[in-house]
Design an enzyme around this catalytic site. Sequence first.
Site, PDB file in Angstrom:
ATOM      1  N   ARG A  60       0.833  -1.208   0.000  1.00 59.97           N
ATOM      2  CA  ARG A  60       0.000   0.000   0.000  1.00 59.97           C
ATOM      3  C   ARG A  60       0.866   1.257   0.000  1.00 59.97           C
ATOM      4  O   ARG A  60       0.580   2.236  -0.698  1.00 59.97           O
ATOM      5  CB  ARG A  60      -0.919  -0.020   1.218  1.00 59.97           C
ATOM      6  CG  ARG A  60      -1.937   1.101   1.207  1.00 59.97           C
ATOM      7  CD  ARG A  60      -2.966   0.955   2.298  1.00 59.97           C
ATOM      8  NE  ARG A  60      -3.788   2.160   2.395  1.00 59.97           N
ATOM      9  CZ  ARG A  60      -4.175   2.702   3.530  1.00 59.97           C
ATOM     10  NH1 ARG A  60      -3.848   2.154   4.682  1.00 59.97           N
ATOM     11  NH2 ARG A  60      -4.903   3.802   3.534  1.00 59.97           N
ATOM     12  N   HIS A  64       0.876   4.295  -2.783  1.00 58.54           N
ATOM     13  CA  HIS A  64       0.668   5.694  -2.388  1.00 58.54           C
ATOM     14  C   HIS A  64       1.859   6.568  -2.758  1.00 58.54           C
ATOM     15  O   HIS A  64       1.709   7.775  -2.930  1.00 58.54           O
ATOM     16  CB  HIS A  64       0.399   5.784  -0.885  1.00 58.54           C
ATOM     17  CG  HIS A  64      -1.025   5.512  -0.516  1.00 58.54           C
ATOM     18  ND1 HIS A  64      -1.807   6.400   0.193  1.00 58.54           N
ATOM     19  CD2 HIS A  64      -1.825   4.445  -0.785  1.00 58.54           C
ATOM     20  CE1 HIS A  64      -3.023   5.885   0.357  1.00 58.54           C
ATOM     21  NE2 HIS A  64      -3.049   4.700  -0.219  1.00 58.54           N
ATOM     22  N   ASP A  65       3.034   5.966  -2.879  1.00 56.83           N
ATOM     23  CA  ASP A  65       4.194   6.725  -3.321  1.00 56.83           C
ATOM     24  C   ASP A  65       4.162   6.942  -4.831  1.00 56.83           C
ATOM     25  O   ASP A  65       4.371   8.054  -5.319  1.00 56.83           O
ATOM     26  CB  ASP A  65       5.481   5.994  -2.933  1.00 56.83           C
ATOM     27  CG  ASP A  65       6.728   6.768  -3.354  1.00 56.83           C
ATOM     28  OD1 ASP A  65       6.808   7.964  -3.037  1.00 56.83           O
ATOM     29  OD2 ASP A  65       7.609   6.171  -4.007  1.00 56.83           O
ATOM     30  N   GLY A  70       4.655   9.712  -9.159  1.00 59.46           N
ATOM     31  CA  GLY A  70       5.775   8.888  -9.573  1.00 59.46           C
ATOM     32  C   GLY A  70       6.506   8.244  -8.399  1.00 59.46           C
ATOM     33  O   GLY A  70       6.417   8.709  -7.257  1.00 59.46           O
ATOM     34  N   ASP A  72       9.165   7.967  -6.275  1.00 63.89           N
ATOM     35  CA  ASP A  72      10.325   8.781  -5.905  1.00 63.89           C
ATOM     36  C   ASP A  72      10.591   8.807  -4.411  1.00 63.89           C
ATOM     37  O   ASP A  72      11.381   9.611  -3.930  1.00 63.89           O
ATOM     38  CB  ASP A  72      10.146  10.220  -6.419  1.00 63.89           C
ATOM     39  CG  ASP A  72       8.887  10.893  -5.870  1.00 63.89           C
ATOM     40  OD1 ASP A  72       8.204  10.282  -5.009  1.00 63.89           O
ATOM     41  OD2 ASP A  72       8.573  12.023  -6.299  1.00 63.89           O
ATOM     42  N   SER A  74       8.934   9.964  -2.080  1.00 67.79           N
ATOM     43  CA  SER A  74       8.519  11.202  -1.410  1.00 67.79           C
ATOM     44  C   SER A  74       7.578  10.935  -0.243  1.00 67.79           C
ATOM     45  O   SER A  74       7.512  11.719   0.707  1.00 67.79           O
ATOM     46  CB  SER A  74       7.864  12.161  -2.410  1.00 67.79           C
ATOM     47  OG  SER A  74       6.804  11.527  -3.101  1.00 67.79           O
ATOM     48  N   ASN A  92      -2.972   9.936   3.534  1.00 67.69           N
ATOM     49  CA  ASN A  92      -1.882   9.026   3.884  1.00 67.69           C
ATOM     50  C   ASN A  92      -1.772   8.733   5.375  1.00 67.69           C
ATOM     51  O   ASN A  92      -0.928   7.931   5.789  1.00 67.69           O
ATOM     52  CB  ASN A  92      -0.540   9.592   3.401  1.00 67.69           C
ATOM     53  CG  ASN A  92      -0.358   9.481   1.898  1.00 67.69           C
ATOM     54  OD1 ASN A  92      -0.905   8.582   1.270  1.00 67.69           O
ATOM     55  ND2 ASN A  92       0.392  10.404   1.325  1.00 67.69           N
ATOM     56  N   HIS A 193      -5.794  -6.187  -3.233  1.00 67.01           N
ATOM     57  CA  HIS A 193      -6.699  -6.305  -2.086  1.00 67.01           C
ATOM     58  C   HIS A 193      -6.846  -7.741  -1.608  1.00 67.01           C
ATOM     59  O   HIS A 193      -7.585  -8.002  -0.665  1.00 67.01           O
ATOM     60  CB  HIS A 193      -8.077  -5.734  -2.428  1.00 67.01           C
ATOM     61  CG  HIS A 193      -8.101  -4.243  -2.515  1.00 67.01           C
ATOM     62  ND1 HIS A 193      -9.192  -3.528  -2.950  1.00 67.01           N
ATOM     63  CD2 HIS A 193      -7.144  -3.323  -2.231  1.00 67.01           C
ATOM     64  CE1 HIS A 193      -8.917  -2.227  -2.927  1.00 67.01           C
ATOM     65  NE2 HIS A 193      -7.686  -2.084  -2.497  1.00 67.01           N
ATOM     66  N   ASP A 241      -9.726  -9.546   2.140  1.00 67.20           N
ATOM     67  CA  ASP A 241     -10.119 -10.864   1.642  1.00 67.20           C
ATOM     68  C   ASP A 241     -10.382 -11.740   2.860  1.00 67.20           C
ATOM     69  O   ASP A 241      -9.448 -12.193   3.522  1.00 67.20           O
ATOM     70  CB  ASP A 241      -9.001 -11.452   0.772  1.00 67.20           C
ATOM     71  CG  ASP A 241      -9.245 -12.895   0.347  1.00 67.20           C
ATOM     72  OD1 ASP A 241     -10.292 -13.456   0.722  1.00 67.20           O
ATOM     73  OD2 ASP A 241      -8.388 -13.463  -0.348  1.00 67.20           O
ATOM     74  N   THR A 244      -8.909 -15.855   2.483  1.00 68.11           N
ATOM     75  CA  THR A 244      -7.468 -16.162   2.599  1.00 68.11           C
ATOM     76  C   THR A 244      -6.718 -14.846   2.807  1.00 68.11           C
ATOM     77  O   THR A 244      -5.981 -14.393   1.928  1.00 68.11           O
ATOM     78  CB  THR A 244      -6.944 -16.887   1.340  1.00 68.11           C
ATOM     79  OG1 THR A 244      -7.221 -16.074   0.181  1.00 68.11           O
ATOM     80  CG2 THR A 244      -7.612 -18.242   1.171  1.00 68.11           C
TER      81      THR A 244
END
Length: 321
Positions: A60, A64-65, A70, A72, A74, A92, A193, A241, A244
């Site tokens: 995740r 999100h990065d 891009g 990077d 950050s 975030n 997911h 899920d 599993t």
Amino acid sequence: MAKLIILLFFINLSLLSSAAESRLTTDFYSKSCPRFLDIVRDTITNKQITTPTTAAAALRLFFHDCFPNGCDASVLVSSTAFATAERDSSINLSLPGDGFDVVIRAKTALELACPNTVSCSDILAVAVRDLLVTVGGPYYEISLGRRDSRVSRSSLLLADSLPLPSSPISKLVDQFTSRGFSVQEMVALSGAHTIGFSHCKEFTNRVARVNDTGYNPRFADALRKACSNYRNDPTISVFNDVMTPNKFDNVYFQNIPKGLGLLESDHGLYSDPRTRPFVELYARDQARFFKDFAGAMQKLSVYGVLTGRRGEIRRRCDAIN
């Protein structure tokens, strides 16, 4: 004339050097840090054994990065008294700490072995790949040579920088296609997911409605009970899920037609005619899902990367040099 020739020689040499710096290759650290892959693998293995949620957390974090601006690194930067970093933007704040921790551990070990050589963005990309393998996911090659961003500001994250669990499929399609990803690649990446969890606030409004939500009635009842106290304890969460939860497989796609999808976006994948065929494909063919997921992750891993002098190699992943 001789001076001009010499000047042109050095200009060409500089351009060639920059071009060489800017190429991503799978063996980028073969000479500068030959134990890079081994060190990352050892770090993620130890972390995953002690904290089994690390794979989902790092995956995740990686998304999100990469997705907003891009890959990077950050999102790894901490805020200061003078600037609020990406990781402290509202979207975030729920990122699990184990994703950050595994990257910091790997960076610490790599700085001892190869000081100021390996970028945090490369560490994150490889760590996620290796963590997915530990929970049963596909292996895929990672091109290396990324540089880290010199900037991390929450103000740079626009309102539609990241998909939301409540976003309609049309919005999700627009977000992915505007970044060069096909609808099929979007569905394949949604298969992430199959591991991890979501906080109750992400789906309780929808599950509270008895009808027309797409939930299996018994599943909806179980979710309401599990999240009954989430307003007093916002940390309460449910596995994405339920069948599993700790294994990377195609059961996520098998769950959706049965009404066992957790998020509104999960249900939307099955109800929208553009995405439903891919849900059905991946539900019956795990090998095809793994192949397409691996390809989409490779593509995501090089989205908007910085190379050469456009970025830096941070000494610490949580602080810009």
